[in-house]
Scaffold this motif. Sequence first.
Motif, PDB file in Angstrom:
ATOM      1  N   LEU A   1       8.286 -10.919   6.225  1.00 56.29           N
ATOM      2  CA  LEU A   1       9.918 -10.183   5.522  1.00 56.29           C
ATOM      3  C   LEU A   1       9.623  -9.213   4.144  1.00 56.29           C
ATOM      4  O   LEU A   1       9.324  -7.677   4.719  1.00 56.29           O
ATOM      5  N   ILE A   2       8.538  -9.615   3.339  1.00 54.24           N
ATOM      6  CA  ILE A   2       8.705  -8.855   2.799  1.00 54.24           C
ATOM      7  C   ILE A   2       7.098  -7.800   2.379  1.00 54.24           C
ATOM      8  O   ILE A   2       7.271  -6.267   2.326  1.00 54.24           O
TER       9      ILE A   2
ATOM     10  N   GLY B   1       1.325  -6.603  -3.371  1.00 52.47           N
ATOM     11  CA  GLY B   1       0.533  -7.698  -4.391  1.00 52.47           C
ATOM     12  C   GLY B   1       2.242  -7.309  -5.731  1.00 52.47           C
ATOM     13  O   GLY B   1       2.129  -9.079  -5.516  1.00 52.47           O
ATOM     14  N   THR B   2       2.230  -6.511  -6.235  1.00 53.55           N
ATOM     15  CA  THR B   2       3.900  -6.701  -6.887  1.00 53.55           C
ATOM     16  C   THR B   2       4.639  -7.469  -6.212  1.00 53.55           C
ATOM     17  O   THR B   2       5.621  -8.528  -6.434  1.00 53.55           O
TER      18      THR B   2
ATOM     19  N   ILE C   1       1.497 -13.072 -14.976  1.00 54.85           N
ATOM     20  CA  ILE C   1      -0.310 -12.329 -15.291  1.00 54.85           C
ATOM     21  C   ILE C   1      -1.064 -11.104 -14.172  1.00 54.85           C
ATOM     22  O   ILE C   1      -1.380 -10.110 -14.637  1.00 54.85           O
ATOM     23  N   VAL C   2      -0.681 -12.393 -12.633  1.00 52.30           N
ATOM     24  CA  VAL C   2      -1.718 -11.518 -12.231  1.00 52.30           C
ATOM     25  C   VAL C   2      -0.852 -10.466 -11.272  1.00 52.30           C
ATOM     26  O   VAL C   2      -2.042 -10.343  -9.914  1.00 52.30           O
TER      27      VAL C   2
ATOM     28  N   GLN D   1      -1.472 -18.421  -6.402  1.00 53.17           N
ATOM     29  CA  GLN D   1      -1.001 -18.127  -5.017  1.00 53.17           C
ATOM     30  C   GLN D   1      -1.134 -16.537  -4.846  1.00 53.17           C
ATOM     31  O   GLN D   1      -1.026 -16.747  -3.644  1.00 53.17           O
ATOM     32  N   THR D   2      -1.093 -15.630  -5.669  1.00 53.33           N
ATOM     33  CA  THR D   2      -0.417 -14.137  -5.694  1.00 53.33           C
ATOM     34  C   THR D   2      -1.493 -13.507  -4.676  1.00 53.33           C
ATOM     35  O   THR D   2      -1.871 -13.813  -3.187  1.00 53.33           O
ATOM     36  N   PRO D   3      -2.504 -13.472  -5.330  1.00 50.39           N
ATOM     37  CA  PRO D   3      -3.910 -13.134  -4.844  1.00 50.39           C
ATOM     38  C   PRO D   3      -4.804 -13.725  -3.807  1.00 50.39           C
ATOM     39  O   PRO D   3      -4.864 -13.335  -2.660  1.00 50.39           O
ATOM     40  N   ASN D   4      -4.304 -15.194  -3.234  1.00 48.37           N
ATOM     41  CA  ASN D   4      -4.461 -15.943  -2.288  1.00 48.37           C
ATOM     42  C   ASN D   4      -3.852 -15.368  -0.772  1.00 48.37           C
ATOM     43  O   ASN D   4      -3.985 -15.501   0.075  1.00 48.37           O
ATOM     44  N   THR D   5      -2.406 -15.668  -0.898  1.00 50.91           N
ATOM     45  CA  THR D   5      -1.423 -15.397  -0.097  1.00 50.91           C
ATOM     46  C   THR D   5      -1.398 -13.678   0.593  1.00 50.91           C
ATOM     47  O   THR D   5      -1.640 -13.932   1.551  1.00 50.91           O
TER      48      THR D   5
END
Length: 480
Positions: free
Chosen positions: A121-122, A132-133, A317-318, A373-377
Amino acid sequence: MKEKYYPWLLLSVTSLGVLLATLNLSTLNVALPEVVTHFHSSEVASNWILLSYMLVNTIFILVFGKIADIFGRRGMYLVGLTEFTIVSFLCGFAPNVWVLIILRALQALGGALIITNTTPLITDAFPAKKLGTGLSINILVASIAQLIGPVVGGFLVYHFGWRWVFWFNVPVGIIGVFWGIFTLRTVPGQAKGEKVDWKGNITAFIGLSGLIFALSEVGVIGWSSLPVLVGLILFVIFTIFFFWVEWHAKFPLIDFSLFHDRPYAMANLATFLNSLARSSVVLLIALFYQVVDLENPFTAGLKVVPITIGVMIGSLIVGTLTTKYSARLLSTLGLFGTCIGMLLLTWKIGIHASLLWIGIGQLLIGIGTGVFQTPNTQSIMLTVPHERRGIANGIRSMLQNMGAVISTALSLMIVTSVLPMHLKKAIYTGAGTHLVSEDTNLIVNGYRVVFLVMFFLTLFAIAASYLRNSNKKSVIKHPI
């Protein structure tokens, strides 16, 4: 509703779902000794209070990922949120531990619907430059839930009893359902004409159930016992059968063609290994302080806060770095931080352990997880075509949850397997069991072995993350 505001309004809806699902796990980690003591649960039943939810949630994430791709994500998300809220209410009325375990399994169905649909959904709502945000805020909300979960769970158990750990979910769920009905747009399914692979789901469920059952029993009755051997045999047979079924299925549960893309494959492997290594840390630390230091649930909940503070810091941070640096660099650096944290816990855990060093170890694990988690997802979701995002996210979530359920079973198995029979239940009953110094030393040694194993698993995750290439624009061409 203006188009530019819709992604953020949608994020507010999914954030409530993530908050609900994450609170449910983190509050129960601290409350487990009280639930076990209330029901006088056996070691195996104590394990399955946690494992029943994790197992069902893991398998049905993939089922619902495909269904959402076919029928659309709005309705599936709202059904999941509603079902989760109702079953949370019923959990508080469970008359015995086995009814609670069954209700937890039903609760997991709603959790799977929430988790499966949140990230797609996002991803669909946000433009690529701001994705990314959006994803980092989503992880940040989960981090806040993890932060307050142990504290809220400990407070509720200590002052009102364990049933309020479940009832606390209800008002959050009600708000989330009504806000979602008002806010979410109807988006047609992108995979019309496809069908759910029920054979694949059933074989995967039986195979994984066999493994988890074996791990939950082996710490109590040993590797050579018949139930453990049966569980392992089921795991091997049905895992082989699963791959055979998937190879011949017209609409497979797992689209193995996605794994032909190296960044996608390595990102998912890193997801699984990271989850396998770090998912049980909060549970282990919360139990450790209640068993060894005889802390009450509220105090123990406060002492696991550093790991979730770390996830929040890492996510913040990421979020702004994903447009500047590759997923390989950011994810690998995050895992490296987790690795150092595991080494600290292995070194410093003990009787009257330094709260500072244990806190720093948890903080590093949390920061590393948030950065990873964020960049990997984002790497996983942007590597697949739009119409495959539901199933791609289902695979990612399944691997993450599979890592978590195996991590929990494996960790508790390692700790209990080094203990004599009269001490095995002490791991679950907290301050309710009197321990002599020799008993405490045995428990501490079990914890050191667990964290050392998790350290080596994190090293493997670092290798998997680094071995992907850094091409952020790669997209799989999948025939429809």
